[in-house]
Design an enzyme around this catalytic site. Structure first.
Site, short mmCIF file in Angstrom:
data_model
loop_
_atom_site.label_atom_id
_atom_site.label_comp_id
_atom_site.label_asym_id
_atom_site.label_seq_id
_atom_site.Cartn_x
_atom_site.Cartn_y
_atom_site.Cartn_z
N HIS A 82 -9.68 6.27 -0.07
CA HIS A 82 -8.24 6.56 0.04
C HIS A 82 -8.08 8.01 -0.34
O HIS A 82 -8.38 8.39 -1.49
CB HIS A 82 -7.45 5.67 -0.91
CG HIS A 82 -7.65 4.21 -0.66
ND1 HIS A 82 -6.79 3.47 0.11
CD2 HIS A 82 -8.63 3.36 -1.05
CE1 HIS A 82 -7.22 2.21 0.17
NE2 HIS A 82 -8.35 2.12 -0.52
N GLU B 28 -10.69 -8.51 -2.31
CA GLU B 28 -10.97 -7.63 -3.47
C GLU B 28 -10.63 -8.45 -4.72
O GLU B 28 -11.52 -8.82 -5.49
CB GLU B 28 -10.12 -6.36 -3.40
CG GLU B 28 -10.32 -5.42 -4.59
CD GLU B 28 -9.40 -4.18 -4.55
OE1 GLU B 28 -8.43 -4.16 -3.78
OE2 GLU B 28 -9.67 -3.23 -5.32
N HIS C 221 -8.01 -4.45 3.80
CA HIS C 221 -8.51 -4.86 2.48
C HIS C 221 -8.33 -6.39 2.39
O HIS C 221 -7.23 -6.90 2.67
CB HIS C 221 -7.69 -4.23 1.36
CG HIS C 221 -8.02 -2.79 1.10
ND1 HIS C 221 -8.01 -1.83 2.06
CD2 HIS C 221 -8.37 -2.16 -0.07
CE1 HIS C 221 -8.33 -0.66 1.50
NE2 HIS C 221 -8.57 -0.84 0.22
N HIS D 32 -14.67 3.90 3.24
CA HIS D 32 -13.59 3.34 2.41
C HIS D 32 -13.29 4.34 1.29
O HIS D 32 -13.85 4.28 0.20
CB HIS D 32 -14.03 1.98 1.85
CG HIS D 32 -12.96 1.25 1.08
ND1 HIS D 32 -13.00 -0.12 0.90
CD2 HIS D 32 -11.84 1.68 0.45
CE1 HIS D 32 -11.95 -0.49 0.18
NE2 HIS D 32 -11.24 0.59 -0.11
N1 HPA Z 1 -7.17 -1.80 -3.20
C1 HPA Z 1 -5.98 -1.88 -2.63
N2 HPA Z 1 -5.22 -0.82 -2.40
C2 HPA Z 1 -5.68 0.39 -2.74
C3 HPA Z 1 -6.90 0.52 -3.34
C4 HPA Z 1 -7.69 -0.62 -3.58
O1 HPA Z 1 -8.81 -0.60 -4.11
N3 HPA Z 1 -7.06 1.85 -3.56
C5 HPA Z 1 -5.97 2.48 -3.10
N4 HPA Z 1 -5.12 1.58 -2.60
ZN ZN Z 2 -9.48 0.54 -1.12
#
Ligand code: HPA
Ligand code: ZN
Length: 346
Positions: free
Chosen positions: A22, A203, A200, A20
């Site tokens: 980006h 979160e 995702h 994970h």
């Molecule tokens: N969450 C959602 N989108 C994202 C994140 C994240 O932590 N980092 C980069 N894009």
């Molecule tokens: Zn992320």
């Protein structure tokens, strides 16, 4: 509180996978400014220090606004290569031997950058990492969930000529108000193409988003997923089906998902038998690459070498490598523990 130096060394040196990350979140301010100059892009910050000073976030959206602004300096193939190569060199220093890297094509195509520049540059860095660093790096194309599903469908179409260059699709950006089911059709198409599926979920969003990522999108892994502790039935399912969570502790603190690392629920997830992993998410923005995430989390939660083994092993098991590759990765991990004179936990 400081960590036992031997444990800190183990966390830094043990072989691990990162699942994970980006790639746009690995753009350090220095590289943002160098690329801005190279490409003649004007930035709304006078220098590196003032940009870094803006990295004080209150939630996911406050981060995403700056993250997308930072990515505006990426214009040509070389930029995408340079960004990914910088990350992969840092990954090498953390003894990451496998990386499954997210990229956000819509952030670039919306600015008129051809998707081919993005994928060619990232692929070239991944190929180089295999040859020069011994890292198995692969790509996962993420859809931006604040945009429409039609936009995502168009993006998947644009990516089809590069189908062999990425191993799966994911779902990222602003979570709350954009539930997984909004992307049911595009995930169904990706599934029919034989792509791996991640999303995702949980979160900032509720456990319901994790259920729908599993049941509607058929996600094989959940990115973050830390809100699952609010739902015992969901926890039981994640454990029973061994659905991995890619947890990002420093991200969760910087985006105020938890007030303090000592309140993070990583230990609870592990104790409940979940296949939790540790990851860096957007390391240039959140204060540390993968080993730093391990070190700060182990310090805050009082975790030990057995947890280190479990997390590294989970990272290999949760990867999309073949069964033979996973076995080879785990053998490297076991050898590292044996060489360090540490028992391999059951
Ligand atoms: N969450 C959602 N989108 C994202 C994140 C994240 O932590 N980092 C980069 N894009
Ligand atoms: Zn992320």
């Amino acid at each position: 509180m400081t960590l036992d130096p031997a444990l800190a060394r183990l966390l830094r040196t043990m072989p691990k996978a990162e699942l994970h990350i980006h790639i746009e979140g690995s753009l350090e301010p220095e590289l943002i400014f160098a690329l801005a100059e190279r490409n003649g892009v004007a930035l709304p910050y006078p220098d590196v220090d003032s940009l870094r000073a803006a990295y004080a976030f209150s939630d996911l959206q406050s981060f995403l606004d700056i993250y997308y602004a930072g990515a505006s300096v990426l214009l040509v193939e070389q930029d995408f290569h340079d960004m990914a190569w910088a990350y992969l060199q840092r990954a090498k220093a953390d003894n990451i031997i496998r990386a499954e890297i997210f990229f956000d094509p819509q952030t670039h195509t919306a600015r008129g950058v051809p998707i081919g520049y993005v994928i060619d540059g990232l692929t070239r860095a991944c190929d180089r990492a295999r040859d020069e660093l011994g890292i198995h790096a692969s790509l996962i194309l993420c859809f931006l969930r604040h945009l429409s599903e039609d936009d995502a469908l168009q993006t998947l179409q644009q990516a089809l000529p590069y189908r062999e260059r990425f191993i799966g699709v994911g779902l990222d950006s602003s979570e709350v108000g954009h539930p997984p089911e909004k992307f049911a059709r595009v995930f169904a198409q990706a599934r029919a193409l034989g792509l791996h599926l991640v999303a995702h979920a949980g979160e900032e969003g509720p456990p319901e988003y994790i259920w729908s990522a599993l049941d509607v999108l058929h996600a094989e892994r959940i990115d973050h997923g830390v809100q699952s502790v609010k739902d015992p039935a969901l926890m039981a399912r994640l454990a029973a089906e061994r659905i991995p969570l890619t947890v990002c502790p420093l991200s969760n603190i910087k985006l105020c998902v938890f007030d303090d690392l000592r309140q993070h629920n990583l230990r609870d997830l592990l104790d409940a038998g979940l296949v939790a992993t540790v990851n860096s998410d957007d390391p240039a923005y959140f204060g540390g690459y993968l080993s730093q995430n391990f070190i700060e989390t182990f310090t805050a939660l009082g975790l030990d070498a057995n947890h280190a083994y479990r997390l590294a092993r989970n990272s290999f098991e949760a990867s999309f490598a073949s069964p033979d590759e996973k076995a080879a990765d785990i053998a490297v991990l076991d050898q590292h523990f044996a060489d360090a004179g540490l028992p391999i936990p059951a």
